[in-house]
Motif scaffolding. Structure first.
Motif, short mmCIF file in Angstrom:
data_model
loop_
_atom_site.label_atom_id
_atom_site.label_comp_id
_atom_site.label_asym_id
_atom_site.label_seq_id
_atom_site.Cartn_x
_atom_site.Cartn_y
_atom_site.Cartn_z
N SER A 109 -9.04 6.72 -5.11
CA SER A 109 -9.19 5.32 -5.48
C SER A 109 -9.64 4.60 -4.22
O SER A 109 -8.95 4.62 -3.18
CB SER A 109 -7.85 4.75 -5.97
OG SER A 109 -8.01 3.38 -6.24
N LEU A 110 -10.79 3.97 -4.27
CA LEU A 110 -11.37 3.40 -3.05
C LEU A 110 -10.60 2.17 -2.58
O LEU A 110 -9.99 1.46 -3.37
CB LEU A 110 -12.84 3.06 -3.29
CG LEU A 110 -13.71 4.28 -3.63
CD1 LEU A 110 -15.10 3.86 -4.08
CD2 LEU A 110 -13.79 5.23 -2.45
N GLY A 111 -10.64 1.96 -1.26
CA GLY A 111 -9.99 0.78 -0.69
C GLY A 111 -8.57 1.02 -0.20
O GLY A 111 -7.87 0.08 0.14
N HIS A 112 -8.14 2.28 -0.15
CA HIS A 112 -6.81 2.59 0.36
C HIS A 112 -6.84 3.19 1.76
O HIS A 112 -5.94 2.98 2.57
CB HIS A 112 -6.11 3.61 -0.56
CG HIS A 112 -5.70 3.06 -1.89
ND1 HIS A 112 -4.39 3.05 -2.32
CD2 HIS A 112 -6.42 2.50 -2.88
CE1 HIS A 112 -4.32 2.51 -3.53
NE2 HIS A 112 -5.56 2.18 -3.89
N SER A 115 -6.36 1.24 5.24
CA SER A 115 -4.99 0.75 5.45
C SER A 115 -4.06 1.90 5.82
O SER A 115 -3.20 1.76 6.70
CB SER A 115 -4.46 0.06 4.20
OG SER A 115 -5.21 -1.08 3.89
N LEU A 116 -4.22 3.03 5.14
CA LEU A 116 -3.39 4.20 5.47
C LEU A 116 -3.66 4.65 6.89
O LEU A 116 -2.73 5.00 7.63
CB LEU A 116 -3.71 5.33 4.48
CG LEU A 116 -3.29 5.09 3.03
CD1 LEU A 116 -3.95 6.10 2.09
CD2 LEU A 116 -1.78 5.16 2.89
N ALA A 118 -4.77 2.72 9.31
CA ALA A 118 -4.23 1.70 10.21
C ALA A 118 -2.72 1.88 10.38
O ALA A 118 -2.19 1.76 11.49
CB ALA A 118 -4.54 0.30 9.66
N SER A 146 -9.37 -4.91 -0.45
CA SER A 146 -8.33 -4.32 0.40
C SER A 146 -8.92 -3.70 1.66
O SER A 146 -8.24 -3.62 2.69
CB SER A 146 -7.53 -3.28 -0.38
OG SER A 146 -8.40 -2.31 -0.93
N GLU A 149 -9.00 -6.44 4.06
CA GLU A 149 -7.62 -6.70 4.52
C GLU A 149 -7.28 -5.72 5.65
O GLU A 149 -6.69 -6.09 6.67
CB GLU A 149 -6.61 -6.49 3.39
CG GLU A 149 -6.65 -7.53 2.28
CD GLU A 149 -5.55 -7.30 1.22
OE1 GLU A 149 -4.63 -6.51 1.47
OE2 GLU A 149 -5.62 -7.95 0.16
N ALA A 150 -7.65 -4.46 5.44
CA ALA A 150 -7.34 -3.43 6.43
C ALA A 150 -8.10 -3.66 7.73
O ALA A 150 -7.55 -3.48 8.83
CB ALA A 150 -7.68 -2.05 5.85
N PHE A 153 -6.46 -6.40 9.66
CA PHE A 153 -5.20 -5.93 10.23
C PHE A 153 -5.45 -5.04 11.46
O PHE A 153 -4.86 -5.23 12.53
CB PHE A 153 -4.41 -5.16 9.16
CG PHE A 153 -3.06 -4.68 9.60
CD1 PHE A 153 -1.93 -5.47 9.45
CD2 PHE A 153 -2.90 -3.42 10.17
CE1 PHE A 153 -0.68 -5.03 9.85
CE2 PHE A 153 -1.65 -2.96 10.58
CZ PHE A 153 -0.54 -3.78 10.42
#
Lengths: 266, 305
Positions: A109-112, A115-116, A118, A146, A149-150, A153
């Motif tokens: 699923s794209l967009g994860h 963040s993971l 980071a 997202s 967002e990442a 961050f």
């Protein structure tokens, strides 16, 4: 992880052929985005990662390139690749949640992934661990909020142990990135962020090496200008190779093309 | 409960592997924790999807991670991140949602969390804590902190009657005793019923139980409660949660698996995400027939009441 061996042209060709063999034998598509990102993964795994360093494939649909690269560095075997997409396999169409030590997270699923990555880089930083993290995203994936967002961050927290790569092949699931979201070229959007931006040919091993080396004062983002289906003429820059499997005839032609290029390189 | 929550985590902050993420919330409440944790207190900003996946990344490297926000921002916005990144890898991230149920009252339905544990309990290994009284927080933090499973803590506010002696924390607790039907309530709502039930005559007074940890499968029902249900005139369940996927369903499936037939069953639950008019948590409970008068009226269907 990593072999610390400087790759030569034949290594890239061997990986490309093994990837096509795996996809042909299993009758599975998603070949175009695998071929656009394979060279970068090869350099990252063979020449950059070491010790506890982590790689996170945010564009999980390029699992085939990841499995092939892990085979190339000796972390997966031929018999593993023969199980790709089969029943009772660990080598699913997208990276699995467990069972392969070098794969940290089930993506797809794209967009994860960013963040993971980071979070992983922040964990190393908080623990005083000098390990590094590389995350490979697609270009279409930047349509996911997202991902931004990442980026905010990771940039804000100055995660200098994180390298973000973007497979900028200009094509996505049902059209070109330019047609669908008007963000191409993506580097023009990223320039406004507090990042060290490198824009390179994603199929040039030396350019990859130079971009990966050295640590700046800001989050590093490497835009890989790539060709979807790279190395196989009838696939290059063709959207349909996001999905299509190879016929026997196409497989034969593709292998011959890679062989010819190898001979020329010699 | 926020004061007790902050105190409990501040005490726990001596653990060097503990990290706390907030979605830009905690003003006038979490400052002591922020001071105690230093760099390990991270305001992840107004970006809950990223916050949850970052939490998964931290937990994958064996850090103890707490994630805090207003309840719906904690589970509804980043649901896929909880599903894929936390639960698919069984990472013991602790999600803390403040203001569970109608807790944010007149702030409106965007801030309510009345389908939270129903949604989350569809995910593998997820454990839900619904502390009942402020005094439960220490035990809940300790238990969630020690758990190897992902956790969601639905925080509200303790609502015991005046001068009530709070029983020691347990996943299941009996709060009133009598010969009437069995009443099982999820979380703080139970506290609002105690005084009225205690005034009822013994022969019709319900055995009031409260549950603070879900699903039932992780904390099987006490034998005493099972015996009371078998022998009672009826069972009433009350929860500040929508009917679908709530504790009532979980309980009935649990009893059906044990071939236990009920003489009577009533379910009080959160009836709507929004009504014609806005109001406080107690106003919304009245709209949903979760208030004390509605409970007493519902109990009248059972024999001897």
């Amino acid at each position: 992880m990593g072999t610390n061996i400087k790759l030569i042209a034949e290594d890239f060709s061997a990986a490309r052929k093994r990837l096509l063999q795996m996809h042909f034998e299993s009758g599975v598509g998603h070949i175009g985005g695998n071929l656009s990102s394979l060279d970068a993964m090869m350099v990252v795994f063979h020449e950059y990662l070491s010790g506890e360093d982590k790689f996170i494939l945010s564009k999980g649909h390029s699992a085939g390139a990841l499995y092939t690269t892990l085979w190339s560095v000796g972390r997966l075997q031929d018999h593993d690749l023969k199980q790709f997409h089969k029943d009772d396999t660990l080598l699913a169409g997208h990276p699995p949640a467990k069972g392969i030590e070098d794969i940290q997270f089930a993506t797809g699923s794209l967009g994860h992934g960013l963040s993971l990555a980071a979070g992983t880089a922040l964990a190393f930083k908080l623990k005083g661990n000098a390990s590094r993290v590389v995350c490979l995203t697609s270009d279409g994936e930047w349509q996911e909020g997202s991902t931004w967002e990442a980026l905010i961050f990771a940039s804000h927290h100055k995660l200098l142990n994180l390298t973000v790569m973007v497979d900028h092949n200009n094509l996505q699931g049902f059209g070109s990135t330019a047609e669908i979201a008007s963000m191409s070229p993506l580097w023009e959007r990223l320039q406004g962020f507090d990042v060290d931006l490198h824009i390179i040919d994603g199929h040039d091993a030396d350019a990859l090496r130079i971009a990966l080396e050295g640590e700046g004062q800001r989050l590093k983002v490497i835009i890989l200008r790539t060709i979807k289906g790279h190395g196989v003429s009838f696939m290059e820059n063709k959207m349909e190779w996001h999905y299509l499997p190879l016929s026997a005839g196409q497989y034969k032609i593709a292998l011959e093309e890679i062989q010819i290029k190898e001979i020329r390189l010699k | 409960m926020r004061k007790q929550f902050c105190d409990a985590l501040t005490a726990r902050s001596k653990k060097p592997d503990m990290v706390f993420l907030t979605g830009d919330l905690g003003f006038m409440a979490l400052e002591p924790l922020q001071k105690a944790l230093g760099a390990r207190f991270i305001n992840a900003g107004v970006a809950e999807q990223n916050m949850v996946s970052v939490a998964a990344g931290l937990a994958r490297q064996d850090l103890e991670v707490w994630v805090y926000s207003i309840a719906p921002f904690c589970y509804a916005r980043p649901f896929e991140q909880i599903r894929n990144d936390i639960t698919f890898h069984n990472l013991p991230v602790k999600l803390v949602g403040n203001g569970g149920g109608y807790g944010y009252g007149v702030m409106g339905p965007t801030h309510h969390a009345i389908e939270d544990y129903g949604v989350l309990l569809t995910l593998p290994n997820m454990t839900v804590y619904v502390p009942v009284f402020d005094e439960d927080i220490d035990a809940v933090i300790t238990r969630a902190g020690a758990s190897s499973r992902p956790a969601y803590i639905r925080m509200g506010r303790g609502e015991p009657p005046k001068d009530y002696l709070v029983p020691a924390y347990a996943p299941w607790r009996q709060l009133t005793f009598g010969s009437g039907p069995v009443v099982i309530v999820v979380g703080p709502l139970a506290g609002t019923y105690i005084a009225a039930i205690e005034q009822m005559p013994e022969r019709s007074r319900p055995n009031l139980w409260v549950i603070a940890e879900l699903p039932i499968a992780f904390n099987p029902m006490p034998a005493e409660l099972l015996s009371q249900i078998k022998n009672s005139s009826g069972l009433l369940v009350a929860e500040e949660h929508v009917r679908h996927g709530g504790f009532g369903s979980d309980l009935l499936l649990y009893l059906a698996d044990k071939n236990i037939a009920l003489r009577g069953f009533r379910h009080l639950y959160a009836r709507a995400h929004h009504f014609e008019r806005y109001g406080s948590q107690n106003f919304l409970r009245r709209q949903s027939a979760l208030d004390v008068d509605s409970l007493l009226a519902a109990l009248k269907v059972f024999k001897y009441v």
